[in-house]
Scaffold this motif. Structure first.
Motif, PDB file in Angstrom:
ATOM      1  N   TRP A   3       0.758  -1.198   0.004  1.00 47.40           N
ATOM      2  CA  TRP A   3      -0.187  -0.147  -0.133  1.00 47.40           C
ATOM      3  C   TRP A   3       0.822   1.241   0.023  1.00 47.40           C
ATOM      4  O   TRP A   3       0.500   2.305  -0.507  1.00 47.40           O
ATOM      5  CB  TRP A   3      -0.996   0.121   1.166  1.00 47.40           C
ATOM      6  CG  TRP A   3      -2.088  -1.001   1.061  1.00 47.40           C
ATOM      7  CD1 TRP A   3      -2.143  -2.147   1.656  1.00 47.40           C
ATOM      8  CD2 TRP A   3      -3.053  -0.979  -0.025  1.00 47.40           C
ATOM      9  NE1 TRP A   3      -3.333  -3.061   1.179  1.00 47.40           N
ATOM     10  CE2 TRP A   3      -3.843  -2.172   0.213  1.00 47.40           C
ATOM     11  CE3 TRP A   3      -3.437   0.061  -0.895  1.00 47.40           C
ATOM     12  CZ2 TRP A   3      -5.323  -2.284  -0.833  1.00 47.40           C
ATOM     13  CZ3 TRP A   3      -4.846  -0.333  -1.702  1.00 47.40           C
ATOM     14  CH2 TRP A   3      -5.322  -1.439  -1.602  1.00 47.40           C
ATOM     15  N   ILE A  38     -10.698  11.844  -2.348  1.00 43.62           N
ATOM     16  CA  ILE A  38     -11.289  10.683  -1.637  1.00 43.62           C
ATOM     17  C   ILE A  38     -10.616   9.475  -1.869  1.00 43.62           C
ATOM     18  O   ILE A  38     -10.164   8.743  -0.898  1.00 43.62           O
ATOM     19  CB  ILE A  38     -12.815  10.522  -2.060  1.00 43.62           C
ATOM     20  CG1 ILE A  38     -13.671  11.781  -1.541  1.00 43.62           C
ATOM     21  CG2 ILE A  38     -13.396   9.182  -1.426  1.00 43.62           C
ATOM     22  CD1 ILE A  38     -14.913  11.642  -1.957  1.00 43.62           C
ATOM     23  N   ILE A  39      -9.935   9.177  -3.080  1.00 41.24           N
ATOM     24  CA  ILE A  39      -9.221   8.081  -3.229  1.00 41.24           C
ATOM     25  C   ILE A  39      -7.849   8.310  -2.433  1.00 41.24           C
ATOM     26  O   ILE A  39      -7.367   7.119  -2.107  1.00 41.24           O
ATOM     27  CB  ILE A  39      -8.919   7.767  -4.802  1.00 41.24           C
ATOM     28  CG1 ILE A  39     -10.256   7.550  -5.408  1.00 41.24           C
ATOM     29  CG2 ILE A  39      -7.863   6.768  -5.042  1.00 41.24           C
ATOM     30  CD1 ILE A  39     -10.262   7.483  -7.313  1.00 41.24           C
ATOM     31  N   VAL A  41      -7.155   9.714   0.514  1.00 42.67           N
ATOM     32  CA  VAL A  41      -7.532   9.479   1.797  1.00 42.67           C
ATOM     33  C   VAL A  41      -7.485   7.911   2.101  1.00 42.67           C
ATOM     34  O   VAL A  41      -7.052   7.574   2.817  1.00 42.67           O
ATOM     35  CB  VAL A  41      -8.905   9.969   2.208  1.00 42.67           C
ATOM     36  CG1 VAL A  41      -9.197   9.667   3.758  1.00 42.67           C
ATOM     37  CG2 VAL A  41      -8.567  11.618   2.256  1.00 42.67           C
ATOM     38  N   VAL A  42      -8.097   7.294   1.226  1.00 42.04           N
ATOM     39  CA  VAL A  42      -8.177   5.742   1.372  1.00 42.04           C
ATOM     40  C   VAL A  42      -6.887   5.177   1.091  1.00 42.04           C
ATOM     41  O   VAL A  42      -6.720   4.244   1.892  1.00 42.04           O
ATOM     42  CB  VAL A  42      -9.590   5.184   0.302  1.00 42.04           C
ATOM     43  CG1 VAL A  42      -9.358   3.634   0.164  1.00 42.04           C
ATOM     44  CG2 VAL A  42     -10.790   5.786   0.578  1.00 42.04           C
ATOM     45  N   PHE A  43      -6.139   5.376   0.011  1.00 41.68           N
ATOM     46  CA  PHE A  43      -4.839   5.018  -0.188  1.00 41.68           C
ATOM     47  C   PHE A  43      -4.085   4.999   0.768  1.00 41.68           C
ATOM     48  O   PHE A  43      -3.335   4.137   1.609  1.00 41.68           O
ATOM     49  CB  PHE A  43      -4.297   5.350  -1.456  1.00 41.68           C
ATOM     50  CG  PHE A  43      -4.608   4.377  -2.755  1.00 41.68           C
ATOM     51  CD1 PHE A  43      -4.983   3.305  -2.486  1.00 41.68           C
ATOM     52  CD2 PHE A  43      -4.532   5.012  -4.004  1.00 41.68           C
ATOM     53  CE1 PHE A  43      -5.233   2.720  -3.568  1.00 41.68           C
ATOM     54  CE2 PHE A  43      -4.630   4.407  -5.084  1.00 41.68           C
ATOM     55  CZ  PHE A  43      -5.170   3.207  -4.940  1.00 41.68           C
ATOM     56  N   ARG A  45      -4.561   5.768   4.204  1.00 46.55           N
ATOM     57  CA  ARG A  45      -5.143   5.285   5.440  1.00 46.55           C
ATOM     58  C   ARG A  45      -4.698   3.617   5.231  1.00 46.55           C
ATOM     59  O   ARG A  45      -4.058   3.372   6.321  1.00 46.55           O
ATOM     60  CB  ARG A  45      -6.629   5.278   5.558  1.00 46.55           C
ATOM     61  CG  ARG A  45      -7.209   6.427   6.396  1.00 46.55           C
ATOM     62  CD  ARG A  45      -8.394   6.428   6.681  1.00 46.55           C
ATOM     63  NE  ARG A  45      -8.594   5.501   7.618  1.00 46.55           N
ATOM     64  CZ  ARG A  45      -9.808   5.093   8.333  1.00 46.55           C
ATOM     65  NH1 ARG A  45     -11.043   5.460   7.620  1.00 46.55           N
ATOM     66  NH2 ARG A  45     -10.033   4.409   9.094  1.00 46.55           N
ATOM     67  N   LEU A  46      -4.819   3.208   4.274  1.00 42.91           N
ATOM     68  CA  LEU A  46      -4.563   1.851   3.985  1.00 42.91           C
ATOM     69  C   LEU A  46      -2.997   1.672   4.005  1.00 42.91           C
ATOM     70  O   LEU A  46      -2.293   0.597   4.640  1.00 42.91           O
ATOM     71  CB  LEU A  46      -4.805   1.149   3.039  1.00 42.91           C
ATOM     72  CG  LEU A  46      -6.239   0.934   2.457  1.00 42.91           C
ATOM     73  CD1 LEU A  46      -6.827   0.426   1.110  1.00 42.91           C
ATOM     74  CD2 LEU A  46      -6.904  -0.172   3.556  1.00 42.91           C
TER      75      LEU A  46
END
Length: 98
Positions: A3, A38-39, A41-43, A45-46
């Motif tokens: 990630w 948004i993408i 933030v997700v990436f 965070r992972l």
């Protein structure tokens, strides 16, 4: 740790896309900036969860220091990509932003 690689590659893509979207239609550019934020933030965070899990497993102090440095680099990369996307969003919606 995969990630982390995805997050860094995403940052490179965001910076490249930011340059390409400068001439795009304002509404489309603003919408894409929000989607990519948004993408991001997700990436990120992972990626931070992945590095935190590796940090918990690490036993040597040198290895832990490397993971802490990677966490700091991920945070800096996230701030950079979020800043670029937020600036692109504001620039697309409000043309008077420098």
């Amino acid at each position: 740790m995969k990630w982390s690689l995805y997050a860094i590659l995403y940052l490179i893509g965001v910076l490249t896309l930011g340059l390409l979207l400068m001439g795009a239609e304002k509404t489309v550019a603003a919408a894409l900036d929000i989607v990519f934020l948004i993408i991001a933030v997700v990436f990120f965070r992972l990626a931070l969860k992945d590095v935190s899990a590796a940090l918990d497993i690490a036993s040597e102090e040198r290895e832990r220091a490397e993971y802490r440095m990677l966490q700091i680099l991920l945070i800096i990369a996230f701030i950079m990509s979020a800043g670029v996307l937020a600036y692109g969003f504001l620039k697309a919606l409000f043309p008077f932003v420098p």
